[in-house]
Design a protein around this motif. Structure first.
Motif, PDB file in Angstrom:
ATOM      1  N   TYR A 267       0.714   5.305  -1.788  1.00  0.00           N
ATOM      2  CA  TYR A 267       0.978   6.573  -1.495  1.00  0.00           C
ATOM      3  C   TYR A 267       2.008   7.416  -2.197  1.00  0.00           C
ATOM      4  O   TYR A 267       2.420   8.536  -2.635  1.00  0.00           O
TER       5      TYR A 267
ATOM      6  N   SER B 137       0.931  -1.054   0.013  1.00  0.00           N
ATOM      7  CA  SER B 137      -0.053   0.200   0.104  1.00  0.00           C
ATOM      8  C   SER B 137       0.952   1.150   0.049  1.00  0.00           C
ATOM      9  O   SER B 137       0.420   2.402  -0.608  1.00  0.00           O
ATOM     10  N   GLY B 138       2.267   1.250   0.510  1.00  0.00           N
ATOM     11  CA  GLY B 138       3.087   2.225   0.560  1.00  0.00           C
ATOM     12  C   GLY B 138       3.355   2.796  -0.692  1.00  0.00           C
ATOM     13  O   GLY B 138       3.577   4.139  -1.370  1.00  0.00           O
TER      14      GLY B 138
ATOM     15  N   GLY C 165       1.456  -2.104   5.277  1.00  0.00           N
ATOM     16  CA  GLY C 165       1.154  -0.626   5.187  1.00  0.00           C
ATOM     17  C   GLY C 165       1.461  -0.130   6.601  1.00  0.00           C
ATOM     18  O   GLY C 165       2.245  -0.586   7.546  1.00  0.00           O
ATOM     19  N   ARG C 166       0.576   0.810   6.977  1.00  0.00           N
ATOM     20  CA  ARG C 166       0.595   1.502   8.393  1.00  0.00           C
ATOM     21  C   ARG C 166      -0.687   1.437   8.789  1.00  0.00           C
ATOM     22  O   ARG C 166      -0.563   1.224  10.286  1.00  0.00           O
ATOM     23  N   ASP C 167      -1.782   1.123   8.206  1.00  0.00           N
ATOM     24  CA  ASP C 167      -3.114   1.234   8.974  1.00  0.00           C
ATOM     25  C   ASP C 167      -3.847   0.167   8.360  1.00  0.00           C
ATOM     26  O   ASP C 167      -5.259   0.178   8.392  1.00  0.00           O
ATOM     27  N   ILE C 168      -3.510  -0.782   7.847  1.00  0.00           N
ATOM     28  CA  ILE C 168      -4.005  -2.013   7.217  1.00  0.00           C
ATOM     29  C   ILE C 168      -4.721  -2.768   8.071  1.00  0.00           C
ATOM     30  O   ILE C 168      -6.142  -2.868   8.035  1.00  0.00           O
TER      31      ILE C 168
ATOM     32  N   ASP D 155       4.288   9.610  10.470  1.00  0.00           N
ATOM     33  CA  ASP D 155       3.337   8.416  10.318  1.00  0.00           C
ATOM     34  C   ASP D 155       2.734   8.123  11.840  1.00  0.00           C
ATOM     35  O   ASP D 155       1.735   7.605  11.601  1.00  0.00           O
TER      36      ASP D 155
ATOM     37  N   VAL E 299       6.782  11.990   0.988  1.00  0.00           N
ATOM     38  CA  VAL E 299       5.686  10.903   1.096  1.00  0.00           C
ATOM     39  C   VAL E 299       4.763  10.769   2.307  1.00  0.00           C
ATOM     40  O   VAL E 299       3.587  10.874   2.222  1.00  0.00           O
TER      41      VAL E 299
HETATM   42  O1   DC Z   1       6.075   1.499   3.227  1.00  0.00           O
HETATM   43  P1   DC Z   1       6.552   2.704   2.597  1.00  0.00           P
HETATM   44  O2   DC Z   1       7.877   3.174   3.289  1.00  0.00           O
HETATM   45  O3   DC Z   1       6.787   2.514   0.941  1.00  0.00           O
HETATM   46  O4   DC Z   1       5.500   3.733   2.824  1.00  0.00           O
HETATM   47  C1   DC Z   1       5.625   5.225   2.128  1.00  0.00           C
HETATM   48  C2   DC Z   1       5.075   6.119   3.068  1.00  0.00           C
HETATM   49  O5   DC Z   1       3.643   5.997   3.004  1.00  0.00           O
HETATM   50  C3   DC Z   1       5.268   6.255   4.669  1.00  0.00           C
HETATM   51  O6   DC Z   1       6.005   7.256   4.960  1.00  0.00           O
HETATM   52  C4   DC Z   1       3.983   6.083   5.304  1.00  0.00           C
HETATM   53  C5   DC Z   1       2.869   5.917   4.128  1.00  0.00           C
HETATM   54  N1   DC Z   1       1.927   4.859   4.320  1.00  0.00           N
HETATM   55  C6   DC Z   1       0.696   4.993   4.998  1.00  0.00           C
HETATM   56  O7   DC Z   1       0.583   6.239   5.581  1.00  0.00           O
HETATM   57  N2   DC Z   1      -0.163   4.114   5.058  1.00  0.00           N
HETATM   58  C7   DC Z   1       0.211   3.004   4.320  1.00  0.00           C
HETATM   59  N3   DC Z   1      -1.023   2.051   4.388  1.00  0.00           N
HETATM   60  C8   DC Z   1       1.428   2.816   3.717  1.00  0.00           C
HETATM   61  C9   DC Z   1       2.098   3.725   3.720  1.00  0.00           C
END
Ligand code: DC
Length: 226
Positions: free
Chosen positions: A38, A34-35, A130-133, A185, A100
């Motif tokens: 973004y 998912s990153g 990701g971060r919020d999955i 984040d 990002v």
């Molecule tokens: O996983 P990554 O480093 O490629 O993600 C890039 C940026 O996207 C990271 O700084 C936070 C954001 N991100 C997010 O807010 N929510 C997600 N589900 C995935 C990534």
């Protein structure tokens, strides 16, 4: 066999995507980074010189953003397509990494990306990182994994990855970028990074890729057979 949804969250450069990709392959599931979505949105905003602090400009720009993943069987990798163009290499550049987290904190951007991510999970049989999955995208996911690694290990891994492509990069730059992204984040108001209560923590600082894959696979099979 029952198909489940697997959510993998954690800080930047913890090896989430490596684990998610390997787990999806082993289980014959779809893998979604998912990153990358973004990152592709960020690239679009940079390319079109959109002021990221201007909510309306950003919301209007999103109407012209079409995201898709294309699977390449030779490398077994999903590549990010932005309006039909393969941007997989560009979205990993420092220019995109520097912006990002700010872009991912914009509410209209999150709404846009989350709606598409939820759509991708409709058929289940998916591993998304990701971060919020586990907290926002798939709160109903059967298996939630929160990946962690010691800060020094994360900096080292990310530095090695970037140094392959850019010999001018310094370890200090990488460290500063990771610290900044962690801060944004975890402190943004819209779905900040946090460990979902029911998620299983996996610290991979001292694990090989295979060892971490085996742990996650065992957890997945326990959920499937439950
Ligand atoms: O996983 P990554 O480093 O490629 O993600 C890039 C940026 O996207 C990271 O700084 C936070 C954001 N991100 C997010 O807010 N929510 C997600 N589900 C995935 C990534």
């Amino acid at each position: 066999m029952k198909k489940i949804i697997i959510a993998i969250d954690g800080y930047s450069s913890c090896g989430k995507s490596t684990l998610a990709r390997a787990l999806a392959k082993k289980m014959h599931y779809v893998f979604i980074d998912s990153g990358a979505m973004y990152r592709a949105i960020t690239l679009y905003l940079i390319q079109h010189k959109i002021k990221i602090h201007h909510e309306i400009e950003v919301a209007n720009a999103l109407k012209n953003v079409h995201l898709a993943f294309e699977f390449y069987p030779e490398t077994e990798q999903n590549n990010m397509l932005l309006n039909g163009v393969n941007v997989e290499a560009e979205i990993r550049d420092m220019a995109v990494s520097a912006k990002v987290s700010e872009v991912a904190a914009i509410p209209s951007v999150r709404k846009f990306a989350v709606a598409q991510q939820q759509q991708m999970g409709k058929l289940r049989g998916i591993v998304m990182d990701g971060r919020d999955i586990g907290t926002t995208v798939f709160p109903q996911a059967e298996l939630k994994i929160f990946v962690t690694a010691d800060p020094a290990v994360r900096v080292e891994r990310r530095f090695k990855e970037l140094f392959e492509k850019n010999k001018n990069i310094t370890i200090e730059e990488v460290k500063a970028n990771l610290e900044m992204r962690d801060y944004i984040d975890t402190n943004r108001s819209e779905s900040p990074l946090r460990k979902a209560n029911e998620s299983k923590e996996l610290n991979n600082s001292h694990l090989s890729r295979e060892e971490q894959l085996n742990i996650a696979y065992k957890w997945a099979m326990e959920k499937i057979n439950a």
